[in-house]
Write an enzyme that holds these catalytic residues in place. Structure first.
Site, PDB file in Angstrom:
ATOM      1  N   TYR A  47       0.898  -1.237  -0.086  1.00  0.00           N
ATOM      2  CA  TYR A  47      -0.054   0.127  -0.067  1.00  0.00           C
ATOM      3  C   TYR A  47       0.923   1.334  -0.052  1.00  0.00           C
ATOM      4  O   TYR A  47       1.917   1.249   0.812  1.00  0.00           O
ATOM      5  CB  TYR A  47      -0.845   0.017   1.271  1.00  0.00           C
ATOM      6  CG  TYR A  47      -2.247  -0.214   0.919  1.00  0.00           C
ATOM      7  CD1 TYR A  47      -2.983   0.469   0.050  1.00  0.00           C
ATOM      8  CD2 TYR A  47      -3.073  -1.226   1.456  1.00  0.00           C
ATOM      9  CE1 TYR A  47      -4.391   0.481  -0.299  1.00  0.00           C
ATOM     10  CE2 TYR A  47      -4.394  -1.598   1.012  1.00  0.00           C
ATOM     11  CZ  TYR A  47      -4.893  -0.496   0.054  1.00  0.00           C
ATOM     12  OH  TYR A  47      -6.315  -0.919  -0.197  1.00  0.00           O
ATOM     13  N   GLU A  49      -0.442   4.816  -0.613  1.00  0.00           N
ATOM     14  CA  GLU A  49      -1.185   5.990  -0.856  1.00  0.00           C
ATOM     15  C   GLU A  49      -0.197   7.153  -0.777  1.00  0.00           C
ATOM     16  O   GLU A  49       0.113   7.416   0.399  1.00  0.00           O
ATOM     17  CB  GLU A  49      -2.460   6.314  -0.002  1.00  0.00           C
ATOM     18  CG  GLU A  49      -3.638   5.045  -0.544  1.00  0.00           C
ATOM     19  CD  GLU A  49      -4.867   5.006   0.478  1.00  0.00           C
ATOM     20  OE1 GLU A  49      -4.952   5.525   1.253  1.00  0.00           O
ATOM     21  OE2 GLU A  49      -5.559   4.099   0.209  1.00  0.00           O
ATOM     22  N   ASP A 193      -5.990  13.496 -25.384  1.00  0.00           N
ATOM     23  CA  ASP A 193      -5.912  12.089 -24.915  1.00  0.00           C
ATOM     24  C   ASP A 193      -5.229  11.401 -26.074  1.00  0.00           C
ATOM     25  O   ASP A 193      -5.718  11.057 -27.185  1.00  0.00           O
ATOM     26  CB  ASP A 193      -7.417  11.550 -24.733  1.00  0.00           C
ATOM     27  CG  ASP A 193      -7.341  10.084 -24.176  1.00  0.00           C
ATOM     28  OD1 ASP A 193      -6.102   9.484 -24.620  1.00  0.00           O
ATOM     29  OD2 ASP A 193      -8.531   9.635 -24.026  1.00  0.00           O
ATOM     30  N   THR A 219      -3.111   6.046 -22.280  1.00  0.00           N
ATOM     31  CA  THR A 219      -2.718   4.670 -21.527  1.00  0.00           C
ATOM     32  C   THR A 219      -1.423   4.291 -21.702  1.00  0.00           C
ATOM     33  O   THR A 219      -0.779   4.873 -22.685  1.00  0.00           O
ATOM     34  CB  THR A 219      -3.857   3.696 -22.348  1.00  0.00           C
ATOM     35  OG1 THR A 219      -3.635   3.579 -23.872  1.00  0.00           O
ATOM     36  CG2 THR A 219      -5.267   3.839 -22.022  1.00  0.00           C
ATOM     37  N   LYS A 222      -0.937   0.312 -25.207  1.00  0.00           N
ATOM     38  CA  LYS A 222      -1.490   0.476 -26.781  1.00  0.00           C
ATOM     39  C   LYS A 222      -0.316   0.382 -27.543  1.00  0.00           C
ATOM     40  O   LYS A 222       0.511  -0.700 -27.248  1.00  0.00           O
ATOM     41  CB  LYS A 222      -2.451   1.318 -27.101  1.00  0.00           C
ATOM     42  CG  LYS A 222      -3.811   1.313 -26.068  1.00  0.00           C
ATOM     43  CD  LYS A 222      -4.977   2.196 -26.773  1.00  0.00           C
ATOM     44  CE  LYS A 222      -6.395   1.931 -26.054  1.00  0.00           C
ATOM     45  NZ  LYS A 222      -6.248   2.454 -24.782  1.00  0.00           N
ATOM     46  N   ARG A 228      -1.168  -2.610 -18.720  1.00  0.00           N
ATOM     47  CA  ARG A 228      -2.533  -1.727 -18.989  1.00  0.00           C
ATOM     48  C   ARG A 228      -2.614  -0.904 -17.805  1.00  0.00           C
ATOM     49  O   ARG A 228      -2.568  -1.137 -16.699  1.00  0.00           O
ATOM     50  CB  ARG A 228      -3.441  -2.973 -18.546  1.00  0.00           C
ATOM     51  CG  ARG A 228      -5.101  -2.577 -18.895  1.00  0.00           C
ATOM     52  CD  ARG A 228      -5.844  -3.944 -18.993  1.00  0.00           C
ATOM     53  NE  ARG A 228      -5.387  -4.611 -20.106  1.00  0.00           N
ATOM     54  CZ  ARG A 228      -5.810  -4.097 -21.413  1.00  0.00           C
ATOM     55  NH1 ARG A 228      -6.765  -3.338 -21.358  1.00  0.00           N
ATOM     56  NH2 ARG A 228      -5.778  -4.675 -22.144  1.00  0.00           N
TER      57      ARG A 228
END
Ligand code: DSN
Length: 423
Positions: A47, A49, A193, A219, A222, A228
């Site tokens: 974790y 954060e 984008d 992203t 691609k 991903r």
């Protein structure tokens, strides 16, 4: 611990499907073994954060180093001044940008989904179209090219707070300088984008949006060929023009607003294993071999588009500048859905896609979208693109002829066998 035979058997089957078939979905690619190794690593257990050096959990000293390397490599790759590598996906990246820059009900102007845009650019079924007031521009019916006059006309009439450019099914480059000029006149921010062509943009093979657009999202899986995930970039940090506040009520520079919009605004704990895999992929994308790859992706797309045109297929806009093409199948008397299904039977994977001014529903569609990023990763070149087009044409000429589809499937397997993936 007992191995989960069921799931690992299915994963083996999925690997075999990927190895044997021809992957032509424009948004897919094959990440390297080291990218997948990092994505499947112990970093999934942590974790973290917050941001490197400013976490809400102890024990983050190593993931801090990993995330810092990912940020630095992303900045180097895109020549950016700032990056946030935490968005879990492109949609999450866009959600964070809109949360940082907009108030509910604000007007946004995006590229129409049915002309090649994306759900998160204002579609009524997506948060972007529900929380904000969307307006759209499209492509011209006669050329298939972005209708920049329409973009300008709607922008100056509606005065949106944000203009969004970028697409998931548009095969041409963008005039970011013009869009910025319109945005300045309309008083809007520009979000580019670049999820689809970001790998080509990173290596200078398409126009760079960073000098023109206020914020850039992408992203990472691609053309960029990473895990991903999503990424937000700033070419240059800037003061937020509307005095928007962070969750702590402070008016800060855009980078701080965006960081806060990712966490705690829209996400909890970052996926540090995916961030490690992003760092590996950014490192790969900086290499000479990736440069060769990116060049070949474009050459392959052009060879494929030309081969389709020679066989009488209607490519929207008449060709491609990037890694993909959108084909209107109406002159071939087959819907996108029927074409997708027939091709899947031959182990050729494409996706049905609306074409501009489509008369069919998004579940049927008149077109298919095809991309060369994945087959190029396998090492295929222009002459293989011509073979692939011939195979696709065979299937689409007789989609219900099981014998001919079976024959094509055999050809597909003998072609892919020559280009092993993960062996
Ligand atoms: N689903 C992606 C694509 O195929 O382009 C967009 O989110």
């Amino acid at each position: 611990m007992k191995k989960d035979k069921l799931i690992f058997k299915l994963l083996d089957e999925e690997q075999q499907r990927q190895e044997e078939g021809l992957e032509l979905i424009a948004s897919e690619n094959f990440a390297s073994k080291q990218v997948m190794e990092a994505a499947g690593s112990v970093a999934t257990n942590k974790y973290a954060e917050g941001l490197p050096g400013k976490r809400y959990y102890g024990g983050c000293q190593i993931v801090d180093e990993i995330e810092t390397i990912a940020i630095e490599r992303a900045k180097q790759l895109f020549n950016a001044q700032w990056a946030n590598v935490q968005p879990h996906s492109g949609a999450q990246a866009n959600a964070a940008v809109m949360l940082a820059c907009l108030q509910p009900g604000d007007k946004i102007l995006g590229f129409d989904l049915s002309h090649g845009g994306h759900l998160t650019h204002g579609s009524p079924v997506n948060f972007s179209g529900k929380l904000y007031q969307p307006f759209f521009y499209g492509v011209r019916q006669d050329t298939g090219l972005i209708n920049y006059e329409q973009l300008k006309e709607v922008a100056l009439r509606e005065r949106p707070k944000m203009i969004i450019c970028g697409a998931s099914a548009y095969s041409r480059d963008w005039d970011y300088a013009f869009i910025r000029q319109v945005a300045d006149e309309a008083g809007a921010l520009v979000l580019a984008d670049i999820s689809h062509p970001s790998g080509l943009i990173a290596r200078g093979l398409l126009t760079d949006p960073l000098p023109h657009c206020h914020i850039v999202t992408t992203t990472t899986h691609k053309t960029l060929r990473g895990p991903r995930g999503g990424l937000i970039l700033l070419g240059k940090d800037f003061e937020n023009p509307w005095g928007l506040k962070t969750p702590k009520g402070e008016v800060k520079m855009m980078s701080a607003l965006l960081d806060a919009a990712v966490f705690p605004g829209t996400q909890g704990g970052p996926l540090e294993h995916i961030i490690a895999a992003k760092a590996v992929a950014f490192g790969e994308a900086l290499s000479d071999s990736y440069m060769k790859y990116a060049l070949q992706v474009k050459l392959n797309a052009q060879a494929m588009a030309n081969a389709f045109i020679e066989k009488g297929y209607n490519i929207i806009s008449g060709g491609t500048d990037n890694h993909l093409m959108l084909i209107d199948l109406r002159n071939k008397n087959i819907s996108g859905k029927a074409a997708e299904n027939a091709l899947v039977n031959a182990d050729i994977t494409v996706n049905k896609n609306m074409v501009p001014y489509d008369d069919k529903s998004p579940f049927v569609t008149s077109g298919i979208r095809i991309g060369t990023a994945a087959v190029t990763t396998r090492g295929m070149k222009e002459k293989h693109m011509e073979q692939i087009v011939a195979l696709i044409d065979d299937v689409l000429a007789n989609p219900e002829d099981e014998h001919s589809v079976k024959k094509v499937r055999k050809h597909v397997h003998s072609l892919t066998e020559k280009f092993p993936l993960y062996k």
